[in-house]
Design an enzyme around this catalytic site. Sequence first.
Site, PDB file in Angstrom:
ATOM      1  N   THR A   1       0.847  -1.120  -0.034  1.00 52.78           N
ATOM      2  CA  THR A   1      -0.051  -0.120  -0.141  1.00 52.78           C
ATOM      3  C   THR A   1       1.099   1.259   0.106  1.00 52.78           C
ATOM      4  O   THR A   1       1.950   1.181   0.621  1.00 52.78           O
ATOM      5  CB  THR A   1      -0.792   0.081   1.158  1.00 52.78           C
ATOM      6  OG1 THR A   1      -1.696  -0.999   1.094  1.00 52.78           O
ATOM      7  CG2 THR A   1      -1.783   1.238   1.373  1.00 52.78           C
TER       8      THR A   1
ATOM      9  N   ARG B   1     -14.646  -5.994   0.373  1.00 51.23           N
ATOM     10  CA  ARG B   1     -13.965  -5.784   1.660  1.00 51.23           C
ATOM     11  C   ARG B   1     -13.410  -4.447   1.583  1.00 51.23           C
ATOM     12  O   ARG B   1     -12.725  -3.902   0.550  1.00 51.23           O
ATOM     13  CB  ARG B   1     -12.708  -6.705   1.589  1.00 51.23           C
ATOM     14  CG  ARG B   1     -11.736  -6.477   3.091  1.00 51.23           C
ATOM     15  CD  ARG B   1     -10.654  -5.916   2.563  1.00 51.23           C
ATOM     16  NE  ARG B   1      -9.641  -5.887   3.927  1.00 51.23           N
ATOM     17  CZ  ARG B   1      -8.753  -5.294   4.023  1.00 51.23           C
ATOM     18  NH1 ARG B   1      -8.276  -4.276   2.890  1.00 51.23           N
ATOM     19  NH2 ARG B   1      -7.826  -5.318   4.927  1.00 51.23           N
ATOM     20  N   ILE B   2     -13.426  -3.814   2.680  1.00 49.22           N
ATOM     21  CA  ILE B   2     -12.928  -2.313   2.615  1.00 49.22           C
ATOM     22  C   ILE B   2     -11.640  -2.095   3.857  1.00 49.22           C
ATOM     23  O   ILE B   2     -12.069  -2.891   5.022  1.00 49.22           O
ATOM     24  CB  ILE B   2     -13.903  -1.338   2.974  1.00 49.22           C
ATOM     25  CG1 ILE B   2     -15.001  -0.940   1.565  1.00 49.22           C
ATOM     26  CG2 ILE B   2     -13.526  -0.029   3.313  1.00 49.22           C
ATOM     27  CD1 ILE B   2     -16.038  -0.301   1.859  1.00 49.22           C
TER      28      ILE B   2
ATOM     29  N   GLY C   1      -0.389  -1.840   6.628  1.00 50.49           N
ATOM     30  CA  GLY C   1      -0.157  -3.126   7.450  1.00 50.49           C
ATOM     31  C   GLY C   1      -1.516  -3.755   7.456  1.00 50.49           C
ATOM     32  O   GLY C   1      -2.661  -3.467   6.604  1.00 50.49           O
ATOM     33  N   GLU C   2      -1.850  -4.557   8.603  1.00 50.42           N
ATOM     34  CA  GLU C   2      -3.154  -5.158   8.646  1.00 50.42           C
ATOM     35  C   GLU C   2      -4.258  -4.233   8.922  1.00 50.42           C
ATOM     36  O   GLU C   2      -4.407  -3.758   9.947  1.00 50.42           O
ATOM     37  CB  GLU C   2      -3.002  -5.978  10.018  1.00 50.42           C
ATOM     38  CG  GLU C   2      -2.734  -7.565   9.930  1.00 50.42           C
ATOM     39  CD  GLU C   2      -2.949  -7.941  11.232  1.00 50.42           C
ATOM     40  OE1 GLU C   2      -2.267  -8.027  11.950  1.00 50.42           O
ATOM     41  OE2 GLU C   2      -4.150  -8.556  11.605  1.00 50.42           O
ATOM     42  N   GLY C   3      -5.118  -4.269   7.962  1.00 43.18           N
ATOM     43  CA  GLY C   3      -6.378  -3.119   7.919  1.00 43.18           C
ATOM     44  C   GLY C   3      -7.087  -3.205   9.157  1.00 43.18           C
ATOM     45  O   GLY C   3      -7.686  -2.424   9.590  1.00 43.18           O
TER      46      GLY C   3
END
Length: 332
Positions: free
Chosen positions: A203, A231-232, A254-256
Amino acid sequence: MGGWAIAVHGGAGVDPKLPEERQEEARRVLRRCLGVGAAGLRAGLPAVDVVEMVVRELETDPVFNSGRGSALTQEGTVEMEASIMDGRGRRCGSVSGLTTVKNPVSLARLVMDRSPHSYLAFHGAEDFAREQEVEVVDNSYFITDENVRMLKLAKEANRIVYDYRVPVPSADTCSASAGLVGATTDGGLQMNGLPISIYAPETVGCVAVDSGGWCAAATSTGGLMNKMSGRIGDSPLIGSGTYACGACAVSCTGEGEAIIRSTLARDVAALMEYKGLGLQEAVDYALKERLDEGKAGLIAVSRNGEVAYGFNTVGMFRGCATEDGFMDVAIW
Ligand code: ASP
C-alpha cells in the site's frame, strides 16, 4: 516553524527474503517520488497538492500495491480505495470499490473538493468519476502478471493456513491477534492469514507539511491479495489509515483490520493534541499500546516540520525529505 517536510511509504510487512533487485527498484521509485514531492514543496505548493501528486506517481507505477499493480480480489479483479485529508480545515475525501479509475487518490480529492460528501464507494464512486471526467481505463490495466501469480499462491496458501473463525489447534502455530497474524505451518511469518511473501503489503501513502505549516495525508491501495469482493480496509477510512489536522498528518499501512480497530492515525494526532506528546513519541505509543498484536506501520509529519516513522513488522518501504536538504530511503 521548521520548514517543509515530506514522507512516503510503500507498505509495511515486507518479505524478509525480498530479492535485492526488487528492493533496489522500490528504493528507486521512493526516491523519485520524494524528488517530485520535494520539488512541489520547494515551489510553494500546498501540502494537500503535494500528497496527491506523489500518490498519483505511486499509483501509476506498478511496483507498489495501488492503482496499476493493485492486489487482486478472490475473483481476480481489482477493487481500489484511497483517501486524502487536508489538515487545513480538516477536509477529507475517500473512495472504495473503484474498478476503472486510473488514479483513485485524485477521485478522493474530487470527493473532498467537489461533492457534498466525504466518502463514495462502488458504483456511486464510479458514476461520480464519469461525471467529473477523470481518466478511466479497463480493469485489466491494473492487473499485472506478477499479481496473477501471487493470487494463485495466495489461494493455495489459504488452503493450509488456519481460518481465524475456528479454534486454533496449538499455541506455536496459531495466529496472535484475532487469529490474523501468526506463523504458517512451516514457521514462516504470516499476515492476514497469508504468508508474508504473498500478502501484498505494498500500500502507498504520503504525508507532507508545507512551508506555511499546513499538514496533509493521502493513502491508496488495492487492499489485500485474495480479499473478498466488497472488503474495505483502513486506507480509505479517515482516522484509521489516514488523518491530518493542525498538529500532524499520518498515513498507515499493514493489517487493515487491526488498524481499523485501533483508529491508529487519529490516535497519533490525539496523543499530540490531548497528551502533549511529541510526534515520534505519539507514533511509538500508538504502535505499542493501540495495535494489540496487530502488525502495521505508519509515517507522520508535524506542523513543525518533524518526520516520524514507526512499524512493528520486519520492514516498511519508506523515505523522507526535509527543507534542509536531508533525504532518506529505507526498507528494514
Ligand atoms: N492496510 C492495507 C489494507 O488492509 C494493506 C497494507 O497496508 O498493506 O488494505
